[in-house]
Motif scaffolding. Structure first.
Motif, PDB file in Angstrom:
ATOM      1  N   TYR A   1     -15.030   6.633  -0.204  1.00  0.00           N
ATOM      2  CA  TYR A   1     -13.591   6.653  -0.454  1.00  0.00           C
ATOM      3  C   TYR A   1     -12.972   5.311  -0.073  1.00  0.00           C
ATOM      4  CZ  TYR A   1     -13.279   7.459   4.605  1.00  0.00           C
ATOM      5  OH  TYR A   1     -13.413   7.352   5.970  1.00  0.00           O
ATOM      6  N   ILE A   2     -11.770   5.090  -0.586  1.00  0.00           N
ATOM      7  CA  ILE A   2     -10.985   3.902  -0.264  1.00  0.00           C
ATOM      8  C   ILE A   2      -9.870   4.300   0.689  1.00  0.00           C
ATOM      9  CG2 ILE A   2      -9.406   2.156  -1.214  1.00  0.00           C
ATOM     10  CD1 ILE A   2     -11.009   2.401  -3.855  1.00  0.00           C
ATOM     11  N   ALA A   3      -9.712   3.550   1.770  1.00  0.00           N
ATOM     12  CA  ALA A   3      -8.599   3.759   2.698  1.00  0.00           C
ATOM     13  C   ALA A   3      -7.439   2.868   2.258  1.00  0.00           C
ATOM     14  CB  ALA A   3      -9.014   3.420   4.126  1.00  0.00           C
ATOM     15  N   LEU A   4      -6.273   3.477   2.044  1.00  0.00           N
ATOM     16  CA  LEU A   4      -5.102   2.750   1.550  1.00  0.00           C
ATOM     17  C   LEU A   4      -3.938   2.951   2.513  1.00  0.00           C
ATOM     18  CD1 LEU A   4      -3.435   1.235  -0.638  1.00  0.00           C
ATOM     19  CD2 LEU A   4      -3.130   3.440  -1.781  1.00  0.00           C
ATOM     20  N   THR A   5      -3.431   1.885   3.116  1.00  0.00           N
ATOM     21  CA  THR A   5      -2.250   1.998   3.970  1.00  0.00           C
ATOM     22  C   THR A   5      -1.008   1.975   3.079  1.00  0.00           C
ATOM     23  OG1 THR A   5      -1.924  -0.385   4.336  1.00  0.00           O
ATOM     24  CG2 THR A   5      -3.447   0.754   5.800  1.00  0.00           C
ATOM     25  N   VAL A   6      -0.139   2.938   3.278  1.00  0.00           N
ATOM     26  CA  VAL A   6       1.029   3.039   2.401  1.00  0.00           C
ATOM     27  C   VAL A   6       2.281   2.443   3.024  1.00  0.00           C
ATOM     28  CG1 VAL A   6       0.105   5.084   1.284  1.00  0.00           C
ATOM     29  CG2 VAL A   6       1.647   5.368   3.212  1.00  0.00           C
ATOM     30  N   GLY A   7       2.259   2.188   4.338  1.00  0.00           N
ATOM     31  CA  GLY A   7       3.458   1.702   5.013  1.00  0.00           C
ATOM     32  C   GLY A   7       3.340   0.263   5.448  1.00  0.00           C
ATOM     33  N   GLY A   8       4.294  -0.130   6.286  1.00  0.00           N
ATOM     34  CA  GLY A   8       4.362  -1.474   6.833  1.00  0.00           C
ATOM     35  C   GLY A   8       5.571  -1.567   7.739  1.00  0.00           C
ATOM     36  N   GLY A   9       5.630  -2.631   8.523  1.00  0.00           N
ATOM     37  CA  GLY A   9       6.722  -2.788   9.470  1.00  0.00           C
ATOM     38  C   GLY A   9       8.089  -2.869   8.823  1.00  0.00           C
ATOM     39  N   HIS A  10       8.143  -3.338   7.586  1.00  0.00           N
ATOM     40  CA  HIS A  10       9.407  -3.448   6.843  1.00  0.00           C
ATOM     41  C   HIS A  10       9.152  -3.003   5.403  1.00  0.00           C
ATOM     42  CE1 HIS A  10      11.011  -5.810  10.192  1.00  0.00           C
ATOM     43  NE2 HIS A  10       9.868  -6.486  10.167  1.00  0.00           N
ATOM     44  N   ALA A  11      10.198  -2.518   4.754  1.00  0.00           N
ATOM     45  CA  ALA A  11      10.053  -2.054   3.370  1.00  0.00           C
ATOM     46  C   ALA A  11       9.545  -3.173   2.462  1.00  0.00           C
ATOM     47  CB  ALA A  11      11.392  -1.521   2.861  1.00  0.00           C
ATOM     48  N   THR A  12       9.971  -4.414   2.739  1.00  0.00           N
ATOM     49  CA  THR A  12       9.568  -5.528   1.883  1.00  0.00           C
ATOM     50  C   THR A  12       8.141  -5.993   2.142  1.00  0.00           C
ATOM     51  OG1 THR A  12      10.737  -6.939   3.468  1.00  0.00           O
ATOM     52  CG2 THR A  12      11.867  -6.432   1.409  1.00  0.00           C
ATOM     53  N   LYS A  13       7.463  -5.370   3.112  1.00  0.00           N
ATOM     54  CA  LYS A  13       6.031  -5.626   3.304  1.00  0.00           C
ATOM     55  C   LYS A  13       5.187  -4.769   2.375  1.00  0.00           C
ATOM     56  CE  LYS A  13       5.037  -7.112   8.059  1.00  0.00           C
ATOM     57  NZ  LYS A  13       4.262  -6.748   9.256  1.00  0.00           N
ATOM     58  N   THR A  14       5.792  -3.739   1.783  1.00  0.00           N
ATOM     59  CA  THR A  14       5.001  -2.708   1.113  1.00  0.00           C
ATOM     60  C   THR A  14       5.242  -2.661  -0.385  1.00  0.00           C
ATOM     61  OG1 THR A  14       6.694  -0.991   1.400  1.00  0.00           O
ATOM     62  CG2 THR A  14       5.155  -1.322   3.208  1.00  0.00           C
TER      63      THR A  14
ATOM     64  N   ILE B   1      -7.624  -1.095   1.385  1.00  0.00           N
ATOM     65  CA  ILE B   1      -6.527  -1.805   0.723  1.00  0.00           C
ATOM     66  C   ILE B   1      -5.316  -1.649   1.636  1.00  0.00           C
ATOM     67  CG2 ILE B   1      -5.070  -1.998  -1.330  1.00  0.00           C
ATOM     68  CD1 ILE B   1      -7.300  -0.685  -2.939  1.00  0.00           C
ATOM     69  N   SER B   2      -4.769  -2.758   2.084  1.00  0.00           N
ATOM     70  CA  SER B   2      -3.744  -2.664   3.117  1.00  0.00           C
ATOM     71  C   SER B   2      -2.661  -3.716   2.951  1.00  0.00           C
ATOM     72  CB  SER B   2      -4.387  -2.829   4.505  1.00  0.00           C
ATOM     73  OG  SER B   2      -3.412  -2.787   5.524  1.00  0.00           O
ATOM     74  N   HIS B   3      -1.439  -3.312   3.281  1.00  0.00           N
ATOM     75  CA  HIS B   3      -0.378  -4.285   3.496  1.00  0.00           C
ATOM     76  C   HIS B   3      -0.670  -5.010   4.812  1.00  0.00           C
ATOM     77  CE1 HIS B   3       1.695  -0.938   1.163  1.00  0.00           C
ATOM     78  NE2 HIS B   3       1.660  -1.962   0.326  1.00  0.00           N
ATOM     79  N   ASP B   4       0.210  -5.907   5.202  1.00  0.00           N
ATOM     80  CA  ASP B   4       0.073  -6.635   6.464  1.00  0.00           C
ATOM     81  C   ASP B   4       0.382  -5.662   7.603  1.00  0.00           C
ATOM     82  OD1 ASP B   4       0.069  -8.411   8.556  1.00  0.00           O
ATOM     83  OD2 ASP B   4       1.984  -9.337   8.034  1.00  0.00           O
ATOM     84  N   THR B   5      -0.636  -4.928   8.048  1.00  0.00           N
ATOM     85  CA  THR B   5      -0.461  -3.882   9.056  1.00  0.00           C
ATOM     86  C   THR B   5      -1.527  -3.982  10.129  1.00  0.00           C
ATOM     87  OG1 THR B   5      -1.920  -2.276   7.996  1.00  0.00           O
ATOM     88  CG2 THR B   5       0.384  -2.305   7.254  1.00  0.00           C
ATOM     89  N   GLY B   6      -1.324  -3.213  11.193  1.00  0.00           N
ATOM     90  CA  GLY B   6      -2.327  -3.147  12.244  1.00  0.00           C
ATOM     91  C   GLY B   6      -3.649  -2.609  11.752  1.00  0.00           C
TER      92      GLY B   6
END
Length: 292
Positions: free
Chosen positions: A168-181, A244-249
């Motif tokens: 499976y692929i792990a996908l982060t859907v959030g981020g520290g700010h809306a404009t990160k995502t 697949i990730s936004h700029d997140t932890g």
């Protein structure tokens, strides 16, 4: 006679920033010419990131104020402070302890020039290497081994739902700010093009967005947002085929496990030096952004 030194490392937040300090702990422990004891001061809610790290002897935590731990820190009788946060809160700790310290250069002026005037004075250097440069006076340097994230045996033994039995692929859907995502419709379109099942990762704040995606993508998606602790989410990342990730932890946690990573960038930029740090396998990380 072997030198004995007791260090206090400071980094209060956040998830990714703390994960990015782990090479400092490892390299200091392994390369300092003498016996080393490392303590770490952070916010208490970030303890799970470090509580299994074998290079740390003791964690010190705050909820709101350094007053909560100052008396205990003074009693520890440290030899040096390594300040990897370098803000007013860490400055207060250093003033109270009155010890020799090495402090991280945050390059705030260079960042301001890049963001506001598009003048690039930033070094072509990852923030981990800049963290490690703080320890240069002691001859400590990068070892090329990447980041660390240590899971407990209890977390490693968790039984995940049947969905996780297949690649499976792990996908982060959030981020520290809306404009990160990425917007929800773009995430849904992306998932539709992927050849594997997708696990959605995020916190409680991401659950509503994840529900919309889950409904649109049917059986192709498993919604894990808000259902697992940070370390349990790290286990899901560790077991994935791709992240697949936004700029997140979680992007940095994925790098600690040397996972293939596609990092998607919005309002933050890789030039700040916080892209996936995998010097041992840089080919596993791809950066996706509209650079202009």
């Amino acid at each position: 006679m072997q030198v004995q030194a007791k260090f206090l490392v400071i980094r209060f937040s956040s998830i990714g920033d703390i994960v990015l300090t782990t090479p400092v702990l490892r390299c200091l422990k392994e390369q300092f010419k003498g016996q080393v004891s490392i303590h770490f001061l952070t916010k208490r809610n970030f303890f799970p990131i470090l509580e299994n790290n074998p290079h740390i002897e003791k964690l010190h935590g705050i909820d709101k104020s350094t007053n909560e731990v100052m008396e205990d820190l003074i009693k520890e009788d440290f030899d040096f402070v390594i300040d990897l946060h370098n803000n007013l809160r860490s400055l207060r700790v250093k003033r109270k302890l009155k010890l020799a310290d090495l402090s991280f250069n945050k390059l705030n002026w260079e960042k301001w020039l890049k963001v506001n005037l598009k003048i690039d004075k930033l070094p072509n250097e990852h923030i981990v290497d800049r963290y490690l440069a703080t320890l240069k006076p002691w001859g400590v340097k990068a070892d090329g081994k990447g980041l660390d994230y240590f899971l407990s045996d209890e977390v490693e033994s968790i039984e995940l739902p049947v969905f996780f039995d297949n690649p499976y692929i792990a996908l982060t859907v959030g981020g520290g700010h809306a404009t990160k995502t990425m917007p929800v419709d773009r995430l849904i379109a992306l998932i539709g093009k992927l050849g594997l099942g997708v696990v959605l990762l995020g916190g409680d704040e991401d659950t509503e967005k994840a529900k919309i995606i889950e409904k649109a993508c049917n059986d192709k998606v498993w919604n894990a947002c808000g259902k697992y602790s940070l370390s349990e989410s790290a286990l899901i990342v560790k077991k994935s085929a791709l992240v697949i990730s936004h700029d997140t932890g979680l992007m940095h946690i994925a790098a600690s496990f040397s996972k293939p990573i596609i990092s998607i960038w919005g309002n933050t930029i890789p030039e700040f030096g916080m892209y996936p740090y995998m010097p041992q396998c840089p080919e596993r990380a791809a950066i996706i952004e509209v650079s202009d």
